[in-house]
Write a protein that holds these residues in place. Structure first.
Motif, PDB file in Angstrom:
ATOM      1  N   SER B 160       0.771  -0.975  -0.184  1.00  0.00           N
ATOM      2  CA  SER B 160      -0.060  -0.017  -0.026  1.00  0.00           C
ATOM      3  C   SER B 160       0.854   1.354   0.099  1.00  0.00           C
ATOM      4  O   SER B 160       0.483   2.183  -0.512  1.00  0.00           O
ATOM      5  N   MET B 161       2.083   1.154   0.591  1.00  0.00           N
ATOM      6  CA  MET B 161       2.875   2.367   0.521  1.00  0.00           C
ATOM      7  C   MET B 161       3.509   2.601  -0.777  1.00  0.00           C
ATOM      8  O   MET B 161       3.733   3.632  -1.227  1.00  0.00           O
ATOM      9  N   LEU B 162       3.651   1.279  -1.604  1.00  0.00           N
ATOM     10  CA  LEU B 162       4.383   1.732  -2.871  1.00  0.00           C
ATOM     11  C   LEU B 162       3.359   1.830  -4.026  1.00  0.00           C
ATOM     12  O   LEU B 162       3.768   2.172  -5.193  1.00  0.00           O
ATOM     13  N   SER B 163       2.047   1.769  -3.588  1.00  0.00           N
ATOM     14  CA  SER B 163       1.236   1.691  -4.459  1.00  0.00           C
ATOM     15  C   SER B 163       1.089   1.116  -5.836  1.00  0.00           C
ATOM     16  O   SER B 163       1.421   1.918  -6.986  1.00  0.00           O
ATOM     17  N   PRO B 164       1.280  -0.065  -6.134  1.00  0.00           N
ATOM     18  CA  PRO B 164       1.817  -0.315  -7.612  1.00  0.00           C
ATOM     19  C   PRO B 164       0.937  -0.531  -8.433  1.00  0.00           C
ATOM     20  O   PRO B 164      -0.439  -0.275  -8.111  1.00  0.00           O
ATOM     21  N   LYS B 165       1.175  -0.685  -9.638  1.00  0.00           N
ATOM     22  CA  LYS B 165       0.076  -0.757 -10.660  1.00  0.00           C
ATOM     23  C   LYS B 165      -0.597  -2.182 -10.956  1.00  0.00           C
ATOM     24  O   LYS B 165      -1.548  -2.469 -11.241  1.00  0.00           O
ATOM     25  N   MET B 166       0.590  -3.064 -10.743  1.00  0.00           N
ATOM     26  CA  MET B 166       0.273  -4.452 -10.995  1.00  0.00           C
ATOM     27  C   MET B 166       0.721  -5.260  -9.722  1.00  0.00           C
ATOM     28  O   MET B 166       2.002  -5.103  -9.403  1.00  0.00           O
ATOM     29  N   GLU B 186      -9.230  -5.790   3.183  1.00  0.00           N
ATOM     30  CA  GLU B 186      -9.538  -4.347   3.315  1.00  0.00           C
ATOM     31  C   GLU B 186      -8.619  -3.372   2.739  1.00  0.00           C
ATOM     32  O   GLU B 186      -8.688  -2.538   1.718  1.00  0.00           O
ATOM     33  N   GLY B 187      -7.406  -3.745   2.937  1.00  0.00           N
ATOM     34  CA  GLY B 187      -6.113  -3.080   2.596  1.00  0.00           C
ATOM     35  C   GLY B 187      -5.985  -3.210   1.030  1.00  0.00           C
ATOM     36  O   GLY B 187      -5.697  -2.057   0.277  1.00  0.00           O
ATOM     37  N   VAL B 188      -6.267  -4.660   0.425  1.00  0.00           N
ATOM     38  CA  VAL B 188      -6.136  -4.516  -1.047  1.00  0.00           C
ATOM     39  C   VAL B 188      -7.300  -3.854  -1.619  1.00  0.00           C
ATOM     40  O   VAL B 188      -7.151  -3.330  -2.736  1.00  0.00           O
ATOM     41  N   ASN B 189      -8.493  -3.892  -1.140  1.00  0.00           N
ATOM     42  CA  ASN B 189      -9.671  -3.297  -1.518  1.00  0.00           C
ATOM     43  C   ASN B 189      -9.420  -1.845  -1.849  1.00  0.00           C
ATOM     44  O   ASN B 189     -10.007  -1.378  -2.623  1.00  0.00           O
ATOM     45  N   LYS B 190      -8.793  -1.113  -0.844  1.00  0.00           N
ATOM     46  CA  LYS B 190      -8.555   0.360  -0.912  1.00  0.00           C
ATOM     47  C   LYS B 190      -7.978   0.711  -2.021  1.00  0.00           C
ATOM     48  O   LYS B 190      -7.863   1.675  -2.523  1.00  0.00           O
ATOM     49  N   LEU B 191      -7.017  -0.262  -2.334  1.00  0.00           N
ATOM     50  CA  LEU B 191      -5.896   0.018  -3.517  1.00  0.00           C
ATOM     51  C   LEU B 191      -6.788  -0.184  -4.868  1.00  0.00           C
ATOM     52  O   LEU B 191      -6.129   0.217  -5.878  1.00  0.00           O
ATOM     53  N   ARG B 192      -7.788  -1.059  -5.035  1.00  0.00           N
ATOM     54  CA  ARG B 192      -8.388  -1.212  -6.017  1.00  0.00           C
ATOM     55  C   ARG B 192      -9.034   0.110  -6.657  1.00  0.00           C
ATOM     56  O   ARG B 192      -9.613   0.855  -6.451  1.00  0.00           O
ATOM     57  N   SER B 193      -8.478   0.121  -7.904  1.00  0.00           N
ATOM     58  CA  SER B 193      -9.061   1.270  -8.995  1.00  0.00           C
ATOM     59  C   SER B 193      -9.067   1.023 -10.445  1.00  0.00           C
ATOM     60  O   SER B 193      -8.468  -0.059 -10.810  1.00  0.00           O
ATOM     61  N   LYS B 194      -9.569   1.984 -11.408  1.00  0.00           N
ATOM     62  CA  LYS B 194      -9.525   1.810 -12.487  1.00  0.00           C
ATOM     63  C   LYS B 194      -8.190   1.629 -12.991  1.00  0.00           C
ATOM     64  O   LYS B 194      -7.967   1.147 -14.098  1.00  0.00           O
ATOM     65  N   GLU B 195      -7.222   1.935 -12.425  1.00  0.00           N
ATOM     66  CA  GLU B 195      -5.549   1.989 -12.919  1.00  0.00           C
ATOM     67  C   GLU B 195      -5.081   0.951 -12.477  1.00  0.00           C
ATOM     68  O   GLU B 195      -4.212   0.427 -13.044  1.00  0.00           O
ATOM     69  N   ASN B 196      -5.508   0.167 -11.343  1.00  0.00           N
ATOM     70  CA  ASN B 196      -4.577  -0.753 -10.656  1.00  0.00           C
ATOM     71  C   ASN B 196      -5.170  -2.275 -10.945  1.00  0.00           C
ATOM     72  O   ASN B 196      -6.182  -2.518 -10.856  1.00  0.00           O
ATOM     73  N   SER B 197      -4.160  -3.298 -11.053  1.00  0.00           N
ATOM     74  CA  SER B 197      -4.593  -4.457 -11.506  1.00  0.00           C
ATOM     75  C   SER B 197      -3.994  -5.444 -10.343  1.00  0.00           C
ATOM     76  O   SER B 197      -2.873  -5.131  -9.589  1.00  0.00           O
TER      77      SER B 197
END
Ligand SMILES: Nc1ncnc2c1ncn2[C@@H]1O[C@H](COP(=O)(O)OP(=O)(O)O)[C@@H](O)[C@H]1O
Ligand SMILES: [Mg+2]
Lengths: 485, 248
Positions: B160-166, B186-197
């Motif tokens: 979550s600190m590095l907020s990867p694309k993939m 929940e941590g993973v779900n927070k990172l989910r976005s249109k940009e990240n896979s």
């Protein structure tokens, strides 16, 4: 710019070249002809306006040197040293007539120290650190002198102390390392040029880190540093030395003698960051670092602690030792020795337990890369009167690549059945999975090695004075550059 | 985002991945399920560039780049993150220092200046709190004497600190108790976005109750034998690998 900031900036530029201290300064020098003989010794003594007793002491040491065989203890491949093919004294001309203040020092020399990250100008000083800088053979400047002398602390070059504090020098010089100890000790005693002298009076806790910066500049010059530190009863001092030398194809000799004396309840903390030029990748050039460092815990409850980070030099040969004479005295040795490419290091310590309830602790971290060889050699000697003596030794070796070597050679001699000696040793290869893990987090392979090795050395590095721990960490990483493909 | 075509991988002459195809678009969450030894971790290592794996055939494209030509750290700094099945211990390196070094390595790669100490401390604190990680723990050496669950949480903190694309999560759920599983999810779900896979590797359908995947793939013997939506995970839970693989 604040001094610390400037130092940090200096440190940040460390990565730019393989050996960033590899510049040399063009200066007019005073230099007698090459060779080792009585005339040279007389010349050195005369240059320094030494009293006669000092000259006699030197000449006597030279006689002893001529009789002594070369030490053969170390597991090193040392080429024959031609003592006659070496200069024993060199000073920049502008320093001949002792500069009275920093303003009188040749700006070129000041610049050299600035390149080293050691600003001498008072206003640029690292806060809280007094520096004595030795440039080739002479002491350039001792900062903070006034503040220290108000406390009765003497911090000056040894040449100066010979004149200003002859009684102390006469009493203690050679009292820890006898002239006849071995040939390098005798050689140093005959031709020593400069070094630091520290006296901390009874009951005084030295409020700043005392520091010396040594630099070998002139070509073919041996550097024979002599340092003497005396901590009187109930006193404390922390001292740090740093060393660099320019890149030269020839080998240069550095044979230092360092003597420490701690009286009742006194504590001396001595830290070294040694980064002399290690030679090139093929092993051409570099400093031969043959150093004798010995501390005497003379008083009861006294303590001497050596911390060293040895990353430079073609050959390092040193065993900072403690003679634990006073009852309840303590000796400590924390060491990081890194060898890369063709470097050789044979280093360790000697803990001689004489008094009752004496204790010693040895933590050694050896890192070897390239085709280098790294040996820990240590002696723990518990004499019969040393009732209840304790020693703990831990030696860890880390190998990077498979062409390098690490060796651990502990000698334990105990003549007292109440004593307890513990020894632990490990040797491991740098862990590929750890490297991969770090790289997966974005660190390049060199940063990953640096990080892991720094972790491996942490127990030792944390004993360095705070201000220098960061520089030492960078140095650890830099000295291993190119060690992973 | 990620396009794997006809991938064949062997290690020490042993064929492990045998013609694997997988395509992950921006914003998608894919689950990869399969029995032990089917090649899931191997795939995660190949994607992140661990050496000793021989790529015998196939291509991997990542963000219009040939992934196989990038070094491990380049892949990482291009936004590819692997949460390890077995995170490494690094003695003597404080967890917080490691995090900072990782963040600044990425920033340096991207041509940004280092994150200042205060900003970093704030970021670390807020992310750690989200994951219910005691910041005292971050003063300890990285993963040294961490419990299995703590190590996994630590991986997610890094992520979550590095907020990867993939992000590839290799069995992040194993070793987690139910509370930790929820927090990590929940941590993973927070990172989910249109940009990240995400590629979520797991044995158990359980995790997918929390992280709802867009696609589910079943891997057996180095090949994807069946793909479908979330319902495939439920079907798998019911029938087991054996039957699903047969029916494929
Ligand atoms: N370093 C290795 N050397 C030899 N075989 C390996 C190695 N790593 C994995 N394997 C083998 O590859 C297969 C796939 O392993 P892995 O990818 O770890 O499976 P999974 O993660 O799906 O459980 C297994 O048969 C395993 O034994
Ligand atoms: Mg696995």
């Amino acid at each position: 710019m604040a001094a610390t900031e400037q130092t940090i900036k200096q440190v940040n530029t460390l990565g730019d070249t393989d050996y960033k201290y590899g510049f040399s300064t063009e200066l007019d020098e005073i230099r007698p002809p090459k060779g080792l003989n009585e005339d040279i010794i007389k010349f050195i003594s005369a240059q320094k306006d030494e009293p006669e007793w000092m000259l006699d002491w030197r000449l006597n040491a030279f006689k002893i040197f001529n009789k002594l065989p070369k030490p053969e203890w170390a597991k090193l491949n040392i080429p024959e040293i031609d003592y006659q093919d070496c200069y024993y004294y060199s000073i920049p001309k502008s320093l001949k007539d002792k500069p009275k203040s920093l303003d009188e020092i040749d700006p070129e020399i000041i610049k050299t120290y600035e390149k080293l990250g050691i600003p001498l100008k008072e206003q640029k000083m690292l806060s809280g650190i007094a520096v004595d800088a030795v440039f080739d053979s002479v002491s350039v400047a001792t900062t903070y002198k006034k503040q220290l002398s108000d406390l009765g602390i003497v911090f000056c070059s040894i040449s100066e102390a010979v004149k200003t504090h002859p009684d102390l020098v006469k009493k203690y010089l050679g009292s820890v390392i006898p002239v006849s100890d071995h040939s390098f000790a005798a050689l140093n005693s005959a031709v020593f040029t400069d070094g630091s002298f520290i006296y901390i009076p009874e009951g005084v806790r030295c409020p700043v880190e005392l520091s010396t910066y040594f630099r070998i500049n002139a070509m073919n010059t041996g550097q024979f540093e002599r340092t003497l530190i005396i901590a009187d009863k109930d006193s404390y001092v922390s001292y740090l030395e740093g060393c660099t030398a320019p890149m030269r194809d020839e080998n240069q000799l550095h044979a230092a003698n360092v003597e420490l004396v701690a009286l009742d309840n006194a504590e001396i903390k001595y830290s070294t960051v040694q980064n002399w030029y290690p030679g090139d990748k093929e092993g051409k050039g570099g400093i031969y670092n043959f150093v004798t460092k010995r501390g005497a815990c003379r008083g009861k409850n006294s303590k001497i602690s050596w911390t060293q980070v040895e990353t430079g030099s073609a050959i390092t040969w040193k065993y900072p030792s403690c003679i634990l004479q006073g009852d309840n005295s303590k000796g400590e040795f924390y060491s990081v020795a890194i060898t890369n490419n063709m470097q050789q290091a044979d280093t360790g310590t000697k803990m001689i337990h004489i008094g009752k309830n004496t204790s010693s602790k040895i933590i050694s971290k050896g890192i070897s890369a390239g085709k280098a060889n790294n040996t820990y050699r240590g002696l723990v000697n518990i004499l019969s009167k040393a009732k209840n003596a304790r020693n703990f030794t831990q030696c860890d070796s880390l190998l990077i690549g498979n062409k390098c070597g690490a060796h651990t050679v502990p000698y334990i001699e105990s003549s007292n059945s109440d004593s307890m000696v513990e020894h632990e040793a490990t040797t491991s290869k740098i862990n590929e999975d750890q490297l991969f893990y770090c790289q997966q987090r974005g660190l390049n392979s060199e940063d990953a090695v640096g990080l892991i090795v720094n972790g491996f050395c942490k127990e030792v590095l944390q004993h360095l004075p705070m201000e220098f721990a960061v520089e030492a960490q960078k140095l650890v990483a830099i000295s291993l550059e190119g060690s992973v493909g | 985002m990620l396009e794997i075509k006809n991938l064949h991988v062997s290690i020490e002459e042993k064929k492990i991945i045998k013609g694997l195809n997988l395509s992950i678009n921006k914003g998608e969450v894919h689950a990869l399920m399969g029995p032990n030894g089917s090649g899931k971790s191997t795939l995660s290592y190949v994607l992140s560039g661990k050496d000793k794996y021989e790529i015998d055939d196939g291509t991997i494209e990542y963000n219009e780049k040939n992934l196989l030509e990038l070094d491990v750290d380049e892949r990482a700094n291009e936004g590819l993150f692997l949460a390890f099945q077995y995170p490494m211990e690094i003695p003597g390196v404080q967890t917080s220092f490691f995090l900072k070094t990782a963040i600044n390595s990425k920033r340096k790669y991207l041509g940004h200046s280092e994150m200042d100490a205060l900003e970093f401390a704030k970021l670390m604190k807020s992310k750690a709190e989200e994951l219910n990680i005691n910041t005292e723990m971050l003063k300890r050496d990285l993963n040294v004497n961490y419990s299995g669950g703590e190590k996994k949480k630590q991986e997610i903190l890094q992520m979550s600190m590095l907020s990867p694309k993939m992000a590839i999560l290799d069995e992040t759920d194993s070793g987690l108790d139910i509370d930790a599983l929820r927090i990590v999810s929940e941590g993973v779900n927070k990172l989910r976005s249109k940009e990240n896979s995400f590629l979520v590797i797991t044995h158990y359908q359980r995790l997918l109750n929390y992280i709802k995947p867009d696609f589910v793939h079943i891997i057996a013997d180095g090949r994807i034998v069946k793909s479908g939506d979330y319902s495939l995970a439920l079907e798998l839970e019911e029938k087991g690998y054996e039957e699903i693989s047969k029916s494929a």
